[in-house]
Scaffold this motif. Sequence first.
Motif, PDB file in Angstrom:
ATOM      1  N   ALA A 180       0.456   8.983 -14.394  1.00 21.34           N
ATOM      2  CA  ALA A 180       0.426   8.436 -15.618  1.00 21.34           C
ATOM      3  C   ALA A 180       1.192   7.176 -16.198  1.00 21.34           C
ATOM      4  CB  ALA A 180       1.521  10.163 -16.100  1.00 21.34           C
ATOM      5  N   LEU A 181       1.728   6.211 -15.450  1.00 16.95           N
ATOM      6  CA  LEU A 181       1.315   5.007 -15.757  1.00 16.95           C
ATOM      7  C   LEU A 181      -0.002   4.062 -16.128  1.00 16.95           C
ATOM      8  CD1 LEU A 181       4.475   3.874 -13.296  1.00 16.95           C
ATOM      9  CD2 LEU A 181       4.737   4.646 -15.650  1.00 16.95           C
ATOM     10  N   PRO A 182      -0.158   3.581 -16.859  1.00 21.11           N
ATOM     11  CA  PRO A 182      -1.255   2.768 -17.438  1.00 21.11           C
ATOM     12  C   PRO A 182      -1.125   1.300 -15.994  1.00 21.11           C
ATOM     13  CG  PRO A 182       0.498   1.813 -18.831  1.00 21.11           C
ATOM     14  CD  PRO A 182       1.944   3.041 -18.506  1.00 21.11           C
ATOM     15  N   GLY A 183      -2.181   1.445 -15.758  1.00 21.89           N
ATOM     16  CA  GLY A 183      -2.546  -0.426 -15.398  1.00 21.89           C
ATOM     17  C   GLY A 183      -2.659   0.122 -13.522  1.00 21.89           C
ATOM     18  N   SER A 184      -3.155  -0.823 -13.088  1.00 23.19           N
ATOM     19  CA  SER A 184      -3.145  -0.055 -11.677  1.00 23.19           C
ATOM     20  C   SER A 184      -1.757  -0.223 -10.944  1.00 23.19           C
ATOM     21  CB  SER A 184      -3.997  -1.852 -10.715  1.00 23.19           C
ATOM     22  OG  SER A 184      -2.815  -3.049 -10.823  1.00 23.19           O
ATOM     23  N   PRO A 185      -1.410   0.850  -9.904  1.00 20.24           N
ATOM     24  CA  PRO A 185      -0.760   1.363  -8.990  1.00 20.24           C
ATOM     25  C   PRO A 185      -0.179  -0.030  -8.575  1.00 20.24           C
ATOM     26  CG  PRO A 185      -2.120   2.375  -8.840  1.00 20.24           C
ATOM     27  CD  PRO A 185      -3.222   2.110  -9.607  1.00 20.24           C
ATOM     28  N   ARG A 186      -0.761  -1.694  -8.094  1.00 18.47           N
ATOM     29  CA  ARG A 186      -0.767  -2.692  -7.414  1.00 18.47           C
ATOM     30  C   ARG A 186       0.590  -3.399  -8.343  1.00 18.47           C
ATOM     31  NH1 ARG A 186      -2.072  -4.825  -2.440  1.00 18.47           N
ATOM     32  NH2 ARG A 186      -2.139  -2.296  -2.272  1.00 18.47           N
ATOM     33  N   ALA A 187       0.003  -3.858  -9.831  1.00 18.36           N
ATOM     34  CA  ALA A 187       0.889  -3.916 -10.495  1.00 18.36           C
ATOM     35  C   ALA A 187       1.794  -2.907 -10.789  1.00 18.36           C
ATOM     36  CB  ALA A 187       0.274  -4.327 -11.829  1.00 18.36           C
ATOM     37  N   TRP A 188       2.363  -2.585 -10.659  1.00 15.84           N
ATOM     38  CA  TRP A 188       3.525  -1.770 -10.454  1.00 15.84           C
ATOM     39  C   TRP A 188       4.142  -2.159  -9.028  1.00 15.84           C
ATOM     40  CZ3 TRP A 188       5.755   0.304 -14.899  1.00 15.84           C
ATOM     41  CH2 TRP A 188       4.909   0.417 -16.056  1.00 15.84           C
ATOM     42  N   THR A 189       3.814  -1.880  -8.634  1.00 14.74           N
ATOM     43  CA  THR A 189       3.943  -2.339  -7.120  1.00 14.74           C
ATOM     44  C   THR A 189       4.655  -3.325  -6.712  1.00 14.74           C
ATOM     45  OG1 THR A 189       2.546  -0.873  -5.742  1.00 14.74           O
ATOM     46  CG2 THR A 189       3.736  -1.901  -4.184  1.00 14.74           C
TER      47      THR A 189
ATOM     48  N   VAL B  49      12.613   4.521 -11.041  1.00 13.40           N
ATOM     49  CA  VAL B  49      12.330   4.965 -10.261  1.00 13.40           C
ATOM     50  C   VAL B  49      12.371   6.298  -9.299  1.00 13.40           C
ATOM     51  CG1 VAL B  49      12.125   2.358  -9.756  1.00 13.40           C
ATOM     52  CG2 VAL B  49      13.651   3.926  -8.212  1.00 13.40           C
ATOM     53  N   PHE B  50      12.998   7.212 -10.578  1.00 15.36           N
ATOM     54  CA  PHE B  50      13.304   8.460  -9.999  1.00 15.36           C
ATOM     55  C   PHE B  50      11.800   9.002  -9.865  1.00 15.36           C
ATOM     56  CE2 PHE B  50      13.971  13.068  -9.502  1.00 15.36           C
ATOM     57  CZ  PHE B  50      15.014  12.884  -7.905  1.00 15.36           C
ATOM     58  N   PRO B  51      11.184   9.109 -11.166  1.00 15.76           N
ATOM     59  CA  PRO B  51       9.691   9.444 -10.848  1.00 15.76           C
ATOM     60  C   PRO B  51       8.728   9.221  -9.524  1.00 15.76           C
ATOM     61  CG  PRO B  51      10.627   8.707 -13.095  1.00 15.76           C
ATOM     62  CD  PRO B  51      11.582   8.637 -12.030  1.00 15.76           C
ATOM     63  N   ALA B  52       9.177   8.376  -9.127  1.00 15.29           N
ATOM     64  CA  ALA B  52       8.189   7.508  -7.797  1.00 15.29           C
ATOM     65  C   ALA B  52       8.545   9.070  -6.728  1.00 15.29           C
ATOM     66  CB  ALA B  52       8.507   6.026  -7.729  1.00 15.29           C
ATOM     67  N   ASN B  53      10.339   9.269  -6.294  1.00 18.86           N
ATOM     68  CA  ASN B  53      10.340   9.673  -5.092  1.00 18.86           C
ATOM     69  C   ASN B  53       9.871  10.967  -5.256  1.00 18.86           C
ATOM     70  OD1 ASN B  53      11.628   6.881  -4.752  1.00 18.86           O
ATOM     71  ND2 ASN B  53      13.427   7.624  -5.161  1.00 18.86           N
ATOM     72  N   VAL B  54       9.619  11.263  -6.906  1.00 15.33           N
ATOM     73  CA  VAL B  54       9.525  12.989  -6.608  1.00 15.33           C
ATOM     74  C   VAL B  54       8.333  13.001  -6.333  1.00 15.33           C
ATOM     75  CG1 VAL B  54       9.213  14.861  -8.462  1.00 15.33           C
ATOM     76  CG2 VAL B  54      11.545  13.788  -8.589  1.00 15.33           C
ATOM     77  N   LYS B  55       7.545  11.939  -6.909  1.00 16.25           N
ATOM     78  CA  LYS B  55       5.594  12.158  -6.722  1.00 16.25           C
ATOM     79  C   LYS B  55       5.395  12.147  -5.338  1.00 16.25           C
ATOM     80  CE  LYS B  55       1.572   9.749  -7.834  1.00 16.25           C
ATOM     81  NZ  LYS B  55       0.959  10.202  -6.073  1.00 16.25           N
ATOM     82  N   MET B  56       6.724  10.801  -4.752  1.00 17.86           N
ATOM     83  CA  MET B  56       6.094  11.046  -3.185  1.00 17.86           C
ATOM     84  C   MET B  56       6.607  12.029  -2.176  1.00 17.86           C
ATOM     85  SD  MET B  56       8.172   8.299  -0.410  1.00 17.86           S
ATOM     86  CE  MET B  56       8.151   7.807   1.382  1.00 17.86           C
ATOM     87  N   ALA B  57       7.725  12.610  -2.344  1.00 20.49           N
ATOM     88  CA  ALA B  57       8.073  14.080  -2.445  1.00 20.49           C
ATOM     89  C   ALA B  57       7.005  15.211  -2.326  1.00 20.49           C
ATOM     90  CB  ALA B  57       9.661  14.636  -2.319  1.00 20.49           C
TER      91      ALA B  57
ATOM     92  N   ARG C 223       0.919  -1.363  -0.068  1.00 17.51           N
ATOM     93  CA  ARG C 223       0.212   0.429   0.117  1.00 17.51           C
ATOM     94  C   ARG C 223       1.146   1.441   0.148  1.00 17.51           C
ATOM     95  NH1 ARG C 223      -4.246   1.189   4.793  1.00 17.51           N
ATOM     96  NH2 ARG C 223      -5.849   0.047   3.193  1.00 17.51           N
ATOM     97  N   SER C 224       2.212   1.300   0.940  1.00 16.71           N
ATOM     98  CA  SER C 224       2.821   2.723   1.102  1.00 16.71           C
ATOM     99  C   SER C 224       3.611   2.954  -0.394  1.00 16.71           C
ATOM    100  CB  SER C 224       3.412   2.213   1.907  1.00 16.71           C
ATOM    101  OG  SER C 224       4.810   1.185   1.985  1.00 16.71           O
ATOM    102  N   PHE C 225       3.838   1.523  -1.153  1.00 14.68           N
ATOM    103  CA  PHE C 225       4.495   2.057  -2.668  1.00 14.68           C
ATOM    104  C   PHE C 225       3.361   2.079  -3.863  1.00 14.68           C
ATOM    105  CE2 PHE C 225       7.563  -0.853  -0.873  1.00 14.68           C
ATOM    106  CZ  PHE C 225       8.860  -0.191  -0.436  1.00 14.68           C
ATOM    107  N   ASP C 226       1.930   1.751  -3.464  1.00 14.54           N
ATOM    108  CA  ASP C 226       1.195   2.125  -4.703  1.00 14.54           C
ATOM    109  C   ASP C 226       1.201   3.586  -4.555  1.00 14.54           C
ATOM    110  OD1 ASP C 226       0.650  -0.689  -4.700  1.00 14.54           O
ATOM    111  OD2 ASP C 226      -1.409  -0.700  -3.850  1.00 14.54           O
ATOM    112  N   ALA C 227       0.664   4.005  -3.786  1.00 16.48           N
ATOM    113  CA  ALA C 227       0.397   5.299  -3.094  1.00 16.48           C
ATOM    114  C   ALA C 227       1.951   6.169  -4.000  1.00 16.48           C
ATOM    115  CB  ALA C 227       0.895   6.295  -1.819  1.00 16.48           C
ATOM    116  N   THR C 228       3.121   6.201  -4.085  1.00 15.18           N
ATOM    117  CA  THR C 228       4.225   6.099  -5.732  1.00 15.18           C
ATOM    118  C   THR C 228       4.356   6.336  -6.479  1.00 15.18           C
ATOM    119  OG1 THR C 228       5.976   4.940  -4.385  1.00 15.18           O
ATOM    120  CG2 THR C 228       5.398   6.037  -3.223  1.00 15.18           C
ATOM    121  N   ILE C 229       3.166   5.792  -7.094  1.00 10.90           N
ATOM    122  CA  ILE C 229       2.974   5.133  -8.577  1.00 10.90           C
ATOM    123  C   ILE C 229       2.396   6.690  -8.699  1.00 10.90           C
ATOM    124  CG2 ILE C 229       2.396   3.711 -10.531  1.00 10.90           C
ATOM    125  CD1 ILE C 229       4.378   2.498  -8.379  1.00 10.90           C
ATOM    126  N   PRO C 230       3.069   7.114 -10.202  1.00  9.33           N
ATOM    127  CA  PRO C 230       3.303   8.159 -10.666  1.00  9.33           C
ATOM    128  C   PRO C 230       1.482   7.621 -11.274  1.00  9.33           C
ATOM    129  CG  PRO C 230       5.341   8.049 -11.404  1.00  9.33           C
ATOM    130  CD  PRO C 230       4.805   6.867 -10.388  1.00  9.33           C
TER     131      PRO C 230
END
Length: 126
Positions: A36-45, A79-87, A27-34
Amino acid sequence: MSRSGRSPLLLAGLLATAGVAHFAAPRSFDATIPRALPGSPRAWTYGSGVAELALAAGLALPRTRKAAALASAAFFVGVFPANVKMALDWRDRPTPLKAAAFGRLPLQVPLVLWARSVANGTEGRS
């Protein structure tokens, strides 16, 4: 074991720990998925968790270490864009959380450099 001999294994351990965390607390990783990426955040996590575990395995084996190290460097950049999104998402959180989120951003640089040094066989050299 020398410092340079431990370096790839330490990087592998870091990636393996992160990979396991993607499955243990997705769950904590799902929230960092930009978005703009297609599909579900959980799949990317889960996908990034699998990638981290595969990179860790590759780093642990001398035969695949160089390729895995180069792929790890690319992964850290990817994965840098996910870190930017989180910040950005955490900019209104309490100061310690905000500091942690923004503090992660410059840490990507030494991770990329570490992975490249493992690929080049120069880790731990002066």
